[in-house]
Design a protein around this motif. Structure first.
Motif, PDB file in Angstrom:
ATOM      1  N   GLU A  97     -96.596  15.317 -18.904  1.00 45.14           N
ATOM      2  CA  GLU A  97     -96.811  16.622 -19.354  1.00 45.14           C
ATOM      3  C   GLU A  97     -97.794  16.761 -20.499  1.00 45.14           C
ATOM      4  O   GLU A  97     -98.421  17.745 -20.526  1.00 45.14           O
ATOM      5  CB  GLU A  97     -95.438  17.052 -19.845  1.00 45.14           C
ATOM      6  N   ILE A  98     -97.998  15.679 -21.299  1.00 44.15           N
ATOM      7  CA  ILE A  98     -99.058  15.629 -22.282  1.00 44.15           C
ATOM      8  C   ILE A  98    -100.450  15.942 -21.544  1.00 44.15           C
ATOM      9  O   ILE A  98    -101.219  16.325 -22.123  1.00 44.15           O
ATOM     10  CB  ILE A  98     -98.960  14.407 -23.187  1.00 44.15           C
ATOM     11  N   ARG A 131     -93.310  10.144 -30.737  1.00 48.85           N
ATOM     12  CA  ARG A 131     -93.528   9.628 -29.618  1.00 48.85           C
ATOM     13  C   ARG A 131     -94.541  10.584 -29.047  1.00 48.85           C
ATOM     14  O   ARG A 131     -95.321  10.077 -28.307  1.00 48.85           O
ATOM     15  CB  ARG A 131     -92.249   9.514 -28.905  1.00 48.85           C
ATOM     16  N   CYS A 132     -94.182  11.855 -29.163  1.00 52.28           N
ATOM     17  CA  CYS A 132     -95.477  13.057 -28.625  1.00 52.28           C
ATOM     18  C   CYS A 132     -96.671  12.567 -29.426  1.00 52.28           C
ATOM     19  O   CYS A 132     -97.767  12.574 -28.633  1.00 52.28           O
ATOM     20  CB  CYS A 132     -94.767  14.211 -29.109  1.00 52.28           C
ATOM     21  N   LEU A 133     -96.800  12.224 -30.704  1.00 51.91           N
ATOM     22  CA  LEU A 133     -97.850  12.011 -31.460  1.00 51.91           C
ATOM     23  C   LEU A 133     -98.777  10.634 -30.780  1.00 51.91           C
ATOM     24  O   LEU A 133     -99.845  10.696 -30.488  1.00 51.91           O
ATOM     25  CB  LEU A 133     -97.818  11.749 -32.716  1.00 51.91           C
ATOM     26  N   ASN A 134     -97.751   9.722 -30.440  1.00 52.15           N
ATOM     27  CA  ASN A 134     -98.462   8.399 -29.817  1.00 52.15           C
ATOM     28  C   ASN A 134     -99.073   8.991 -28.292  1.00 52.15           C
ATOM     29  O   ASN A 134    -100.270   8.226 -28.300  1.00 52.15           O
ATOM     30  CB  ASN A 134     -97.331   7.648 -29.514  1.00 52.15           C
ATOM     31  N   LEU A 135     -98.275   9.654 -27.530  1.00 53.71           N
ATOM     32  CA  LEU A 135     -98.857  10.094 -26.376  1.00 53.71           C
ATOM     33  C   LEU A 135    -100.364  10.816 -26.547  1.00 53.71           C
ATOM     34  O   LEU A 135    -101.241  10.673 -25.594  1.00 53.71           O
ATOM     35  CB  LEU A 135     -97.895  10.754 -25.365  1.00 53.71           C
ATOM     36  N   ILE A 136    -100.093  11.800 -27.430  1.00 55.17           N
ATOM     37  CA  ILE A 136    -101.384  12.444 -27.683  1.00 55.17           C
ATOM     38  C   ILE A 136    -102.513  11.855 -28.146  1.00 55.17           C
ATOM     39  O   ILE A 136    -103.754  11.600 -27.428  1.00 55.17           O
ATOM     40  CB  ILE A 136    -101.307  13.580 -28.490  1.00 55.17           C
ATOM     41  N   ALA A 137    -102.252  10.715 -29.056  1.00 60.05           N
ATOM     42  CA  ALA A 137    -103.388   9.766 -29.332  1.00 60.05           C
ATOM     43  C   ALA A 137    -103.887   8.931 -28.238  1.00 60.05           C
ATOM     44  O   ALA A 137    -105.173   8.769 -28.407  1.00 60.05           O
ATOM     45  CB  ALA A 137    -102.707   8.740 -30.523  1.00 60.05           C
ATOM     46  N   ARG A 138    -103.102   8.370 -27.373  1.00 57.75           N
ATOM     47  CA  ARG A 138    -103.498   7.686 -26.295  1.00 57.75           C
ATOM     48  C   ARG A 138    -104.414   8.677 -25.461  1.00 57.75           C
ATOM     49  O   ARG A 138    -105.404   7.952 -24.882  1.00 57.75           O
ATOM     50  CB  ARG A 138    -102.368   6.872 -25.607  1.00 57.75           C
ATOM     51  N   GLU A 139    -103.916   9.626 -25.256  1.00 55.77           N
ATOM     52  CA  GLU A 139    -104.640  10.791 -24.271  1.00 55.77           C
ATOM     53  C   GLU A 139    -106.025  10.780 -24.949  1.00 55.77           C
ATOM     54  O   GLU A 139    -106.967  10.881 -24.340  1.00 55.77           O
ATOM     55  CB  GLU A 139    -104.044  11.951 -24.230  1.00 55.77           C
ATOM     56  N   LEU A 140    -106.203  11.156 -26.251  1.00 55.19           N
ATOM     57  CA  LEU A 140    -107.425  11.404 -26.839  1.00 55.19           C
ATOM     58  C   LEU A 140    -108.280   9.950 -26.807  1.00 55.19           C
ATOM     59  O   LEU A 140    -109.388  10.216 -26.857  1.00 55.19           O
ATOM     60  CB  LEU A 140    -107.157  11.813 -28.343  1.00 55.19           C
ATOM     61  N   TYR A 141    -107.590   8.876 -27.101  1.00 53.19           N
ATOM     62  CA  TYR A 141    -108.403   7.771 -26.914  1.00 53.19           C
ATOM     63  C   TYR A 141    -108.956   7.580 -25.780  1.00 53.19           C
ATOM     64  O   TYR A 141    -110.340   6.992 -25.461  1.00 53.19           O
ATOM     65  CB  TYR A 141    -107.346   6.565 -27.287  1.00 53.19           C
ATOM     66  N   LYS A 142    -108.573   7.681 -24.778  1.00 58.17           N
ATOM     67  CA  LYS A 142    -109.172   7.714 -23.135  1.00 58.17           C
ATOM     68  C   LYS A 142    -110.150   8.488 -23.243  1.00 58.17           C
ATOM     69  O   LYS A 142    -111.224   7.976 -22.762  1.00 58.17           O
ATOM     70  CB  LYS A 142    -108.213   8.252 -22.362  1.00 58.17           C
ATOM     71  N   TYR A 151    -117.664  13.184 -28.037  1.00 64.16           N
ATOM     72  CA  TYR A 151    -116.213  13.473 -28.412  1.00 64.16           C
ATOM     73  C   TYR A 151    -116.043  13.935 -29.941  1.00 64.16           C
ATOM     74  O   TYR A 151    -116.862  13.737 -30.724  1.00 64.16           O
ATOM     75  CB  TYR A 151    -115.439  12.150 -28.421  1.00 64.16           C
ATOM     76  N   THR A 152    -115.431  14.923 -29.917  1.00 69.66           N
ATOM     77  CA  THR A 152    -115.038  15.658 -31.167  1.00 69.66           C
ATOM     78  C   THR A 152    -113.554  15.499 -31.688  1.00 69.66           C
ATOM     79  O   THR A 152    -112.792  15.276 -30.859  1.00 69.66           O
ATOM     80  CB  THR A 152    -115.248  17.055 -31.191  1.00 69.66           C
ATOM     81  N   LYS A 153    -113.562  15.225 -32.944  1.00 72.79           N
ATOM     82  CA  LYS A 153    -112.152  14.908 -33.696  1.00 72.79           C
ATOM     83  C   LYS A 153    -111.266  16.059 -33.488  1.00 72.79           C
ATOM     84  O   LYS A 153    -111.570  17.232 -33.387  1.00 72.79           O
ATOM     85  CB  LYS A 153    -112.373  14.497 -35.044  1.00 72.79           C
ATOM     86  N   LYS A 154    -109.931  15.896 -33.271  1.00 71.56           N
ATOM     87  CA  LYS A 154    -109.072  16.965 -33.164  1.00 71.56           C
ATOM     88  C   LYS A 154    -108.105  16.824 -34.245  1.00 71.56           C
ATOM     89  O   LYS A 154    -107.315  15.775 -34.569  1.00 71.56           O
ATOM     90  CB  LYS A 154    -108.153  16.709 -31.817  1.00 71.56           C
ATOM     91  N   ASN A 185    -106.400   3.466 -35.825  1.00 72.24           N
ATOM     92  CA  ASN A 185    -105.255   3.437 -37.046  1.00 72.24           C
ATOM     93  C   ASN A 185    -104.063   4.366 -36.778  1.00 72.24           C
ATOM     94  O   ASN A 185    -102.977   3.948 -37.004  1.00 72.24           O
ATOM     95  CB  ASN A 185    -106.000   3.779 -38.222  1.00 72.24           C
ATOM     96  N   VAL A 186    -104.333   5.406 -36.011  1.00 71.32           N
ATOM     97  CA  VAL A 186    -103.328   6.173 -35.716  1.00 71.32           C
ATOM     98  C   VAL A 186    -102.447   5.355 -34.549  1.00 71.32           C
ATOM     99  O   VAL A 186    -101.090   5.325 -34.744  1.00 71.32           O
ATOM    100  CB  VAL A 186    -103.427   7.520 -35.236  1.00 71.32           C
ATOM    101  N   LEU A 187    -102.924   4.929 -33.701  1.00 73.80           N
ATOM    102  CA  LEU A 187    -102.221   4.189 -32.552  1.00 73.80           C
ATOM    103  C   LEU A 187    -101.316   3.249 -33.084  1.00 73.80           C
ATOM    104  O   LEU A 187    -100.244   2.892 -32.829  1.00 73.80           O
ATOM    105  CB  LEU A 187    -102.977   3.735 -31.451  1.00 73.80           C
ATOM    106  N   ALA A 188    -102.147   2.268 -34.066  1.00 72.50           N
ATOM    107  CA  ALA A 188    -101.553   1.163 -34.677  1.00 72.50           C
ATOM    108  C   ALA A 188    -100.218   1.556 -35.463  1.00 72.50           C
ATOM    109  O   ALA A 188     -98.995   1.029 -35.347  1.00 72.50           O
ATOM    110  CB  ALA A 188    -102.287   0.420 -35.435  1.00 72.50           C
ATOM    111  N   PHE A 189    -100.424   2.687 -36.176  1.00 74.32           N
ATOM    112  CA  PHE A 189     -99.448   3.127 -37.119  1.00 74.32           C
ATOM    113  C   PHE A 189     -98.443   3.490 -36.177  1.00 74.32           C
ATOM    114  O   PHE A 189     -97.188   3.462 -36.602  1.00 74.32           O
ATOM    115  CB  PHE A 189     -99.791   4.413 -37.909  1.00 74.32           C
ATOM    116  N   VAL A 190     -98.520   4.344 -35.214  1.00 79.18           N
ATOM    117  CA  VAL A 190     -97.630   4.966 -34.292  1.00 79.18           C
ATOM    118  C   VAL A 190     -96.820   3.968 -33.547  1.00 79.18           C
ATOM    119  O   VAL A 190     -95.615   3.897 -33.646  1.00 79.18           O
ATOM    120  CB  VAL A 190     -97.930   6.133 -33.376  1.00 79.18           C
TER     121      VAL A 190
END
Length: 195
Positions: A97-98, A131-142, A151-154, A185-190
């Motif tokens: 869904e994300i 969990r949602c933030l983690n999934l979004i971070a992974r999607e943005l990382y891809k 790539y632009t920051k979100k 850093n976000v992925l590691a934190f999450v």
């Protein structure tokens, strides 16, 4: 003719319940924002995103009943504003869904969660938002790996609810801005937080 009418009826039914998903080519890149969760703050955030931030559309993803959410929105938004809100019925902790939100092309992302008040209050609100933030971070990382310098920051804002003790217990809401700039850093934190 009857098959066309049936197809139109199915489309209307899917739209009514938030089951239609739009392909990226149907959405104006960098002209829509995403709100995840139809809680008490959703209406005011959607209004701000449509006016102050000049988004053409807002995608509202919710696991609540979409017809009921539309009814609440219609009480607070003009017809023009309501026409610019796309409702998706989905779970915010679902990777599939994300992916269908096309987060890399949104102007901003707001993870609110569902209601935190009354008998319908979410019990695992903060954990699901993380969990949602983690999934979004992974999607943005891809997308960052794919797009490189293009790539632009979100900006991504996440709402956390917690109990505060001051005489009697009361619910305190805070919105913590979390810029997903340094995705590593976000992925590691999450990931640390979820373990």
């Amino acid at each position: 003719v009857s098959s066309i009418i049936s197809w139109i009826e199915r489309q209307k039914e899917q739209w009514k319940y938030g089951d239609i998903r739009y392909a990226l080519k149907s959405l104006p890149k960098d002209k829509y924002a995403i709100v995840i969760g139809a809680n008490e703050m959703a209406v005011s955030i959607i209004k701000g995103l449509l006016h102050k931030h000049q988004n053409d559309y807002v995608i509202l993803q919710t696991c609540s009943e979409v017809p009921e959410v539309r009814e609440v929105l219609s009480a607070h938004l003009s017809e023009d504003e309501l026409d610019r809100v796309i409702c998706y019925n989905a779970l915010r902790h679902s990777e599939k869904e994300i992916e269908q939100l096309h987060v890399a092309y949104a102007t901003s992302i707001h993870i609110l969660g569902e209601t935190t008040i009354g008998k319908d209050a979410e019990t695992a609100h903060d954990a699901i938002n993380m969990r949602c933030l983690n999934l979004i971070a992974r999607e943005l990382y891809k997308h960052k790996a794919k797009l490189g310098n293009a790539y632009t920051k979100k900006p991504c804002r996440v709402m956390f609810d917690y109990q505060a003790k001051k005489g009697d217990e009361q619910m305190t809401e805070k919105v913590f801005p979390a810029r997903i700039d340094a995705l590593d850093n976000v992925l590691a934190f999450v990931e640390e937080t979820l373990e």
